[in-house]
Scaffold this motif. Structure first.
Motif, PDB file in Angstrom:
ATOM      1  N   ASP C  54     -21.446  -8.790  11.529  1.00 25.28           N
ATOM      2  CA  ASP C  54     -21.923  -8.851  12.906  1.00 25.28           C
ATOM      3  C   ASP C  54     -21.633 -10.474  12.962  1.00 25.28           C
ATOM      4  O   ASP C  54     -21.842 -11.313  12.106  1.00 25.28           O
ATOM      5  N   TYR C  56     -22.037 -13.947  16.239  1.00 27.73           N
ATOM      6  CA  TYR C  56     -22.308 -14.410  17.478  1.00 27.73           C
ATOM      7  C   TYR C  56     -21.124 -14.874  18.128  1.00 27.73           C
ATOM      8  O   TYR C  56     -20.721 -16.063  17.997  1.00 27.73           O
ATOM      9  N   MET C  59     -20.422 -18.697  19.545  1.00 25.00           N
ATOM     10  CA  MET C  59     -21.011 -19.688  18.385  1.00 25.00           C
ATOM     11  C   MET C  59     -20.290 -19.755  17.238  1.00 25.00           C
ATOM     12  O   MET C  59     -20.166 -20.689  16.693  1.00 25.00           O
ATOM     13  N   LYS C  62     -17.237 -21.701  17.312  1.00 26.06           N
ATOM     14  CA  LYS C  62     -17.723 -23.220  17.497  1.00 26.06           C
ATOM     15  C   LYS C  62     -18.065 -23.870  16.159  1.00 26.06           C
ATOM     16  O   LYS C  62     -17.692 -24.966  16.089  1.00 26.06           O
ATOM     17  N   ARG C  63     -18.811 -23.123  15.366  1.00 25.71           N
ATOM     18  CA  ARG C  63     -19.264 -23.824  14.059  1.00 25.71           C
ATOM     19  C   ARG C  63     -18.210 -24.168  13.226  1.00 25.71           C
ATOM     20  O   ARG C  63     -18.026 -25.070  12.411  1.00 25.71           O
ATOM     21  N   TRP C 126     -23.404 -12.340  10.173  1.00 26.48           N
ATOM     22  CA  TRP C 126     -24.309 -11.586   9.110  1.00 26.48           C
ATOM     23  C   TRP C 126     -23.578 -10.367   8.676  1.00 26.48           C
ATOM     24  O   TRP C 126     -22.811  -9.816   8.986  1.00 26.48           O
ATOM     25  N   GLU C 139     -29.921 -11.075   3.128  1.00 21.86           N
ATOM     26  CA  GLU C 139     -30.634 -12.021   3.374  1.00 21.86           C
ATOM     27  C   GLU C 139     -30.458 -13.476   3.055  1.00 21.86           C
ATOM     28  O   GLU C 139     -30.191 -14.274   3.502  1.00 21.86           O
TER      29      GLU C 139
ATOM     30  N   LYS D   5     -30.556 -13.076  23.078  1.00 17.60           N
ATOM     31  CA  LYS D   5     -29.780 -12.014  22.274  1.00 17.60           C
ATOM     32  C   LYS D   5     -30.645 -11.939  21.146  1.00 17.60           C
ATOM     33  O   LYS D   5     -31.128 -12.882  20.810  1.00 17.60           O
ATOM     34  N   PHE D   7     -29.573 -10.796  17.125  1.00 16.76           N
ATOM     35  CA  PHE D   7     -28.392 -10.165  16.399  1.00 16.76           C
ATOM     36  C   PHE D   7     -28.779  -9.464  15.193  1.00 16.76           C
ATOM     37  O   PHE D   7     -29.899  -9.675  14.480  1.00 16.76           O
ATOM     38  N   LYS D  11     -31.648  -7.029  15.911  1.00 19.43           N
ATOM     39  CA  LYS D  11     -31.124  -6.093  17.097  1.00 19.43           C
ATOM     40  C   LYS D  11     -31.820  -4.789  16.750  1.00 19.43           C
ATOM     41  O   LYS D  11     -32.241  -4.020  17.766  1.00 19.43           O
ATOM     42  N   SER D  55     -31.353 -20.355  18.978  1.00 18.71           N
ATOM     43  CA  SER D  55     -30.334 -21.185  19.782  1.00 18.71           C
ATOM     44  C   SER D  55     -30.378 -21.164  21.349  1.00 18.71           C
ATOM     45  O   SER D  55     -30.807 -20.295  21.572  1.00 18.71           O
ATOM     46  N   ASN D  57     -27.887 -21.949  24.241  1.00 20.39           N
ATOM     47  CA  ASN D  57     -26.675 -22.387  24.574  1.00 20.39           C
ATOM     48  C   ASN D  57     -25.778 -22.454  23.420  1.00 20.39           C
ATOM     49  O   ASN D  57     -24.988 -23.662  23.350  1.00 20.39           O
ATOM     50  N   GLN D  58     -26.070 -21.611  22.472  1.00 24.05           N
ATOM     51  CA  GLN D  58     -25.338 -21.767  20.992  1.00 24.05           C
ATOM     52  C   GLN D  58     -25.520 -23.068  20.196  1.00 24.05           C
ATOM     53  O   GLN D  58     -24.780 -23.291  19.180  1.00 24.05           O
ATOM     54  N   GLU D  59     -26.447 -23.678  20.722  1.00 25.84           N
ATOM     55  CA  GLU D  59     -27.064 -24.904  19.586  1.00 25.84           C
ATOM     56  C   GLU D  59     -28.426 -24.544  19.124  1.00 25.84           C
ATOM     57  O   GLU D  59     -29.144 -24.137  19.924  1.00 25.84           O
ATOM     58  N   VAL D  60     -28.416 -24.646  17.768  1.00 28.43           N
ATOM     59  CA  VAL D  60     -29.859 -24.387  17.366  1.00 28.43           C
ATOM     60  C   VAL D  60     -30.902 -25.571  17.655  1.00 28.43           C
ATOM     61  O   VAL D  60     -30.442 -26.719  17.507  1.00 28.43           O
ATOM     62  N   GLU D  72     -28.510 -19.607  27.745  1.00 25.95           N
ATOM     63  CA  GLU D  72     -28.559 -18.286  26.628  1.00 25.95           C
ATOM     64  C   GLU D  72     -29.260 -18.608  25.431  1.00 25.95           C
ATOM     65  O   GLU D  72     -28.807 -19.298  24.530  1.00 25.95           O
ATOM     66  N   ALA D  74     -30.799 -17.358  21.787  1.00 24.80           N
ATOM     67  CA  ALA D  74     -30.412 -16.129  20.658  1.00 24.80           C
ATOM     68  C   ALA D  74     -31.320 -16.250  19.411  1.00 24.80           C
ATOM     69  O   ALA D  74     -31.741 -17.405  19.053  1.00 24.80           O
ATOM     70  N   LEU D  76     -31.704 -15.627  15.808  1.00 26.44           N
ATOM     71  CA  LEU D  76     -30.482 -15.887  14.578  1.00 26.44           C
ATOM     72  C   LEU D  76     -31.163 -15.455  13.221  1.00 26.44           C
ATOM     73  O   LEU D  76     -31.986 -16.427  12.879  1.00 26.44           O
ATOM     74  N   PRO D  77     -31.252 -14.111  12.680  1.00 25.40           N
ATOM     75  CA  PRO D  77     -31.705 -14.049  11.219  1.00 25.40           C
ATOM     76  C   PRO D  77     -30.940 -14.845  10.478  1.00 25.40           C
ATOM     77  O   PRO D  77     -30.039 -15.464  10.634  1.00 25.40           O
TER      78      PRO D  77
END
Lengths: 82, 142, 142, 82
Positions: C54, C56, C59, C62-63, C126, C139, D5, D7, D11, D55, D57-60, D72, D74, D76-77
């Motif tokens: 999975d 994102y 993002m 971007k990374r 993930w 994990e 969101k 993930f 989820k 995060s 807007n896609q920045e942590v 936005e 999210a 994140l695990p």
């Protein structure tokens, strides 16, 4: 009889790829080199410049190693593979 | 098996094919690190037209086999392939390929890097470069 | 150009093709280091039937683009390609490919190793493993 | 309105992939988390366990960051790519 091989730059400088010659029992690599220098004058400069390894039966040996009838000796300029 | 993992040949090789062959030898392989050396067009600021490799047949293969065995002993890796081309090689063409498969990546990176260093250090292979100034046997290696 | 060097995709990729594309971008490239991550059949002693990734969207790309740019800044390298597959992946299939081209090999090795470490550290991707005991989201990463 | 969101493992645990909700001006991530915990009880345990990054807007960002309308967010695990 031993076989002596010359590779890469040495092949051109010495003008030969391989020669065979008789050796006396108990001959060292150093003695072989002296014997070859007499026959192949370009070897004098080359060996003085340094950096040449010598192999006996495909193993690099020190110059005081004793060689034997049937050995394959090779003069190896600095490697440049890769 | 070994003969296929260690090759000195004039023909080109395929990274894809060699990587697949290596992966086929064990399902435990989770990471593969490849090193591919190619013929550059510049060496110490000199334009190069072509490269020729000379080698000591028999001894070169023996050294590569020793490198493979030592790497398998010293690193936690599963398999290694080493292929070096000889003869005439044009600019941009492949020269050498080392493929290392391991369960985890760290050892694959270390082993692959060690193999190419060791190859350059102990393998009787020589490189002749054809430049506009003439032909030169390369003496130092980086 | 960048879009092609950074990809998150469901389809498989070809190491050969990606390596050739990278080599085509500069004749100065003398060494290419590839890291290929594949799906193993065992993880911590557990048999695995399949893996699902999975991510994102947005993002993750971007990374990966940031990792590529940082690597180009921090190491003496010429180009980097990073591709990560997502969705369902069978055992033995490709997961991730990092291709680094450099003039000299040392930096290519260092940069490639750094890129995969960094990918694992900061990229929102993930992994779900299907084992005989059921489905588990992984994990820890090694 | 912000979008939130979830993930991977989250989820499934939360039972939702994405929700939208109204926030007051000056809401911090911490305040958003508290607000969400009330609506989505599984989040209580998950956030206590730790290891979840958030995060915007896609920045942590750190959890004291202030969020804004249109952001936005999210959950994140721990990442497991590669």
């Amino acid at each position: 009889m031993v076989k002596v091989k010359f590779f890469a730059v040495l092949k051109g400088l010495v003008g030969k790829e391989e020669i065979s010659l008789e050796i006396k029992e108990g001959t060292s690599l150093n003695q072989l080199i002296e014997q070859l220098k007499a026959d192949l004058p370009p070897l004098v400069d080359i060996m003085q410049k340094g950096g040449i390894l010598i192999s006996v039966n495909q193993e690099v040996l020190e110059k005081d190693a004793i060689i034997q009838d049937g050995d394959e000796i090779a003069f190896l300029p600095p490697f440049a593979g890769g | 098996m070994d003969q296929d993992r260690i090759r000195v040949q004039t023909e080109d090789f395929s990274i894809e094919e060699e990587t697949k062959k290596l992966l086929a030898c064990s399902k435990r392989i989770g990471g593969v690190v490849n090193f591919l050396g190619t013929a550059r067009d510049f060496s110490k600021g000199q334009e190069i037209h072509k490269i020729d490799f000379d080698h000591y047949p028999g001894m070169a293969e023996k050294r590569l086999a020793e490198i493979r065995e030592q790497a398998l002993k010293d690193y936690d890796i599963i398999e290694v392939t080493i292929i070096h081309r000889v003869g005439e090689i044009s600019i941009g063409e492949n020269i050498v390929l080392i493929v290392v498969g391991a369960e985890h990546r760290k050892d694959a990176f270390r082993a692959c890097s060690w193999c190419i260093d060791e190859l350059k250090r102990i393998t009787p292979i020589w490189k002749k470069e054809t430049t506009p100034d003439g032909i030169v046997w390369v003496e130092e290696h980086p």
